[in-house]
Design a protein around this motif. Structure first.
Motif, PDB file in Angstrom:
ATOM      1  N   MET A   1       0.788  -1.185   0.035  1.00 50.52           N
ATOM      2  CA  MET A   1      -0.104   0.093   0.015  1.00 50.52           C
ATOM      3  C   MET A   1       0.733   1.198   0.051  1.00 50.52           C
ATOM      4  N   VAL A   2       1.837   1.242   0.963  1.00 48.88           N
ATOM      5  CA  VAL A   2       2.729   2.325   0.610  1.00 48.88           C
ATOM      6  C   VAL A   2       3.514   2.540  -0.474  1.00 48.88           C
ATOM      7  N   GLN A   3       3.975   1.524  -1.204  1.00 47.84           N
ATOM      8  CA  GLN A   3       4.745   1.527  -2.373  1.00 47.84           C
ATOM      9  C   GLN A   3       3.624   2.249  -3.605  1.00 47.84           C
ATOM     10  N   ILE A   4       2.237   1.582  -3.289  1.00 42.75           N
ATOM     11  CA  ILE A   4       1.325   2.367  -4.496  1.00 42.75           C
ATOM     12  C   ILE A   4       1.039   3.867  -4.188  1.00 42.75           C
ATOM     13  N   VAL A   5       1.352   4.315  -2.704  1.00 40.36           N
ATOM     14  CA  VAL A   5       1.265   5.756  -2.380  1.00 40.36           C
ATOM     15  C   VAL A   5       2.163   6.397  -3.068  1.00 40.36           C
TER      16      VAL A   5
ATOM     17  N   ASN B   1       0.772  11.920   4.620  1.00 36.30           N
ATOM     18  CA  ASN B   1       0.049  11.862   5.582  1.00 36.30           C
ATOM     19  C   ASN B   1      -0.607  10.255   5.467  1.00 36.30           C
ATOM     20  N   VAL B   2      -0.831   9.971   4.376  1.00 38.30           N
ATOM     21  CA  VAL B   2      -1.473   8.560   3.854  1.00 38.30           C
ATOM     22  C   VAL B   2      -0.460   7.568   4.403  1.00 38.30           C
ATOM     23  N   ALA B   3       0.713   7.563   3.860  1.00 39.18           N
ATOM     24  CA  ALA B   3       1.962   6.893   4.463  1.00 39.18           C
ATOM     25  C   ALA B   3       2.193   6.602   5.942  1.00 39.18           C
ATOM     26  N   HIS B   4       2.001   7.952   6.699  1.00 37.33           N
ATOM     27  CA  HIS B   4       2.087   7.862   8.238  1.00 37.33           C
ATOM     28  C   HIS B   4       1.208   7.188   8.761  1.00 37.33           C
ATOM     29  N   ALA B   5      -0.298   7.321   8.291  1.00 38.94           N
ATOM     30  CA  ALA B   5      -1.319   6.724   8.862  1.00 38.94           C
ATOM     31  C   ALA B   5      -1.318   5.031   8.627  1.00 38.94           C
ATOM     32  N   LEU B   6      -0.733   4.874   7.446  1.00 41.01           N
ATOM     33  CA  LEU B   6      -0.508   3.140   7.348  1.00 41.01           C
ATOM     34  C   LEU B   6       0.516   2.606   8.113  1.00 41.01           C
ATOM     35  N   TRP B   7       1.632   3.363   8.305  1.00 40.19           N
ATOM     36  CA  TRP B   7       2.651   2.996   9.278  1.00 40.19           C
ATOM     37  C   TRP B   7       2.089   2.701  10.904  1.00 40.19           C
ATOM     38  N   HIS B   8       1.118   3.633  11.266  1.00 41.56           N
ATOM     39  CA  HIS B   8       0.654   3.562  12.395  1.00 41.56           C
ATOM     40  C   HIS B   8      -0.375   2.444  12.396  1.00 41.56           C
ATOM     41  N   MET B   9      -1.070   2.136  11.582  1.00 41.72           N
ATOM     42  CA  MET B   9      -2.022   0.921  11.482  1.00 41.72           C
ATOM     43  C   MET B   9      -1.132  -0.385  11.520  1.00 41.72           C
TER      44      MET B   9
ATOM     45  N   LYS C   1      11.248  -0.012   4.200  1.00 40.45           N
ATOM     46  CA  LYS C   1      11.893   0.466   3.079  1.00 40.45           C
ATOM     47  C   LYS C   1      10.975   1.137   2.134  1.00 40.45           C
ATOM     48  N   ALA C   2       9.718   0.730   2.053  1.00 38.29           N
ATOM     49  CA  ALA C   2       8.736   1.436   1.516  1.00 38.29           C
ATOM     50  C   ALA C   2       8.298   2.885   1.745  1.00 38.29           C
ATOM     51  N   MET C   3       8.585   3.062   3.411  1.00 45.82           N
ATOM     52  CA  MET C   3       8.324   4.415   3.861  1.00 45.82           C
ATOM     53  C   MET C   3       9.187   5.350   3.336  1.00 45.82           C
ATOM     54  N   GLU C   4      10.511   4.784   3.128  1.00 46.06           N
ATOM     55  CA  GLU C   4      11.574   5.656   2.739  1.00 46.06           C
ATOM     56  C   GLU C   4      11.352   6.174   1.177  1.00 46.06           C
ATOM     57  N   SER C   5      10.608   5.517   0.520  1.00 43.69           N
ATOM     58  CA  SER C   5      10.234   5.683  -0.909  1.00 43.69           C
ATOM     59  C   SER C   5       9.538   7.166  -0.942  1.00 43.69           C
ATOM     60  N   ILE C   6       8.766   7.601   0.080  1.00 45.22           N
ATOM     61  CA  ILE C   6       7.690   8.370   0.077  1.00 45.22           C
ATOM     62  C   ILE C   6       8.513   9.696  -0.193  1.00 45.22           C
ATOM     63  N   ASP C   7       8.009  10.498  -1.069  1.00 44.50           N
ATOM     64  CA  ASP C   7       8.659  11.884  -1.124  1.00 44.50           C
ATOM     65  C   ASP C   7       7.525  12.934  -0.643  1.00 44.50           C
TER      66      ASP C   7
ATOM     67  N   TYR D   1       7.672  17.947   3.412  1.00 42.56           N
ATOM     68  CA  TYR D   1       6.684  18.241   4.572  1.00 42.56           C
ATOM     69  C   TYR D   1       7.639  18.066   5.957  1.00 42.56           C
ATOM     70  N   GLU D   2       7.921  18.975   6.770  1.00 39.52           N
ATOM     71  CA  GLU D   2       8.730  18.711   7.844  1.00 39.52           C
ATOM     72  C   GLU D   2       8.221  17.828   8.867  1.00 39.52           C
ATOM     73  N   LYS D   3       7.081  17.731   9.083  1.00 40.84           N
ATOM     74  CA  LYS D   3       6.548  16.696  10.203  1.00 40.84           C
ATOM     75  C   LYS D   3       6.922  15.433   9.684  1.00 40.84           C
ATOM     76  N   TYR D   4       6.664  15.020   8.410  1.00 41.42           N
ATOM     77  CA  TYR D   4       7.110  13.687   7.865  1.00 41.42           C
ATOM     78  C   TYR D   4       8.493  13.635   8.067  1.00 41.42           C
ATOM     79  N   ASP D   5       9.204  14.361   7.770  1.00 37.75           N
ATOM     80  CA  ASP D   5      10.685  14.183   7.599  1.00 37.75           C
ATOM     81  C   ASP D   5      11.402  13.854   8.988  1.00 37.75           C
ATOM     82  N   HIS D   6      10.607  14.711  10.106  1.00 37.91           N
ATOM     83  CA  HIS D   6      11.199  14.547  11.722  1.00 37.91           C
ATOM     84  C   HIS D   6      10.456  13.189  12.105  1.00 37.91           C
TER      85      HIS D   6
END
Length: 376
Positions: free
Chosen positions: A290-294, A306-314, A327-333, A337-342
């Motif tokens: 799912m994260v790869q698709i995002v 935000n979608v990737a972050h939500a999937l991570w928490h689920m 690894k998929a989370m690291e592919s998100i650009d 967005y500073e909150k996501y980078d943090h």
């Protein structure tokens, strides 16, 4: 009989058994099975000539000849699937053979055969075989429906008998009630799983749309046999591989045009929603795909982050985080967005799976389709 006599007899019997097994072992090596047959690779047609010949024979056969209707006092789902069993095993054997001809599929991993067939041809042939089983099943159900209607017309029933039959019908599920509907015999979840797995390695612009239609068909058949919690037919109950192979196929599709993008997002969300509605098992592979698709189909933005972050928490709540998801989370650009980078710097960047809290990943190995393979 004295104690000493009993001991002597037992010693004599032990000596006899030792001599017997010693002589047997020397003359014939005993082979004791150490693995249950259900853990062995499923049979597949590995001869390319036989594969082509028998597939053409099935695809070109007369409609209704592969699963012939045969009247029975029960005439229920179990009877229908029994009649179809020989054909089903043959078709599944051929489908696995085509899948084994495509690299990176589960069948190719098991058999490691030399590839002799074009991958797209393999997918096309599997689709034809699955389609043929749908045609055969539909024809069986049409003939069965006509026979049931004819019998109902000819039957000379009294009013009391009708009430009794209604009570019996209400007490039975779809598999025990001859008059109720059920998924047509022919297409099995094993066929769909192998098809989706093969498609996930051979993708094109139409793959997301095709996956969406296949998942709809799988859900329809699951519901026809009772859905949750009443479906007890293993031929129509989806597995982790069913959902995850569909998501994998979409994640491996290139984002070439708006239609492909829209189909990919629509189909993937439909699969994920169906998983939730059916209370089906989600594992690390589900969230990773799912994260790869995002990452592939949603442009760099706060929304994709935000979608990737939500999937991570689920995934964290389900305790199925694994290295593929990291690894998929690291592919998100995130588009800066500073909150996501943090969040990434704090939880994922520069870390391996062993540094992730055990509580976040403790369920992952046990929820895989195969404990030795994290693909599904």
């Amino acid at each position: 009989m004295t104690y000493s006599t009993t001991v002597s007899i037992r010693r004599l019997m032990c000596d006899h058994h030792r001599r017997f097994f010693s002589s047997t072992a020397s003359s014939q090596k005993l082979k004791i099975p150490t693995k249950h047959s259900r853990h062995l690779p499923p049979p597949a047609c590995l001869s390319i000539e036989q594969l082509r010949e028998m597939s053409d024979e099935i695809i070109e056969s007369e409609p209704g000849s592969l699963i012939a209707y045969n009247s029975s006092p029960s005439d229920d789902a179990w009877h229908a699937w029994d009649l179809a069993d020989a054909t089903i095993q043959k078709v599944e054997w051929l489908i696995r053979g085509y899948s084994a001809q495509v690299e990176n599929t589960q069948m190719h991993k098991l058999y490691a055969v030399d590839v002799c067939e074009n991958p797209q041809t393999c997918v096309d042939q599997i689709l034809k075989l699955v389609g043929k089983m749908e045609q055969e099943g539909k024809m069986y159900m049409d003939i069965r429906s006509k026979m049931q209607s004819q019998l109902a017309i000819e039957a000379d029933r009294e009013p009391d008998d009708v009430e009794i039959n209604k009570e019996i019908g209400n007490a039975q599920n779809s598999h025990g009630n001859p008059m109720s509907a059920f998924a047509s015999p022919g297409q099995t979840i094993g066929m769909f799983d192998t098809l989706l797995d093969t498609m996930s390695t051979v993708t094109d612009d139409n793959t997301p749309a095709t996956v969406g239609k296949l998942i709809e068909r799988i859900e329809e058949r699951f519901q026809l046999d009772g859905g949750l919690p009443y479906n007890v037919n293993p031929n129509t109950v989806p597995t982790q591989m069913t959902w995850n192979a569909g998501l994998r196929a979409i994640s491996n599709t290139e984002n070439t045009c708006e239609k492909t993008r829209d189909d990919a997002l629509t189909s993937s969300v439909a699969i994920f929603s169906a998983l939730s509605d059916a209370h089906a098992i989600k594992n690390g592979a589900t969230y990773a795909y799912m994260v790869q698709i995002v990452a592939k189909f949603i442009p760099p933005s706060e929304m994709s982050a935000n979608v990737a972050h939500a999937l991570w928490h689920m995934a964290k709540e389900d305790k199925v985080i694994d290295r593929n998801l990291m690894k998929a989370m690291e592919s998100i650009d995130s588009g800066g967005y500073e909150k996501y980078d943090h969040f990434m710097n704090e939880n994922i960047h520069g870390k391996n799976i062993g540094e992730i809290p055990l509580e976040w990943r403790m369920n992952e190995p046990s929820l895989r389709h195969s404990s030795q393979d994290d693909t599904y």
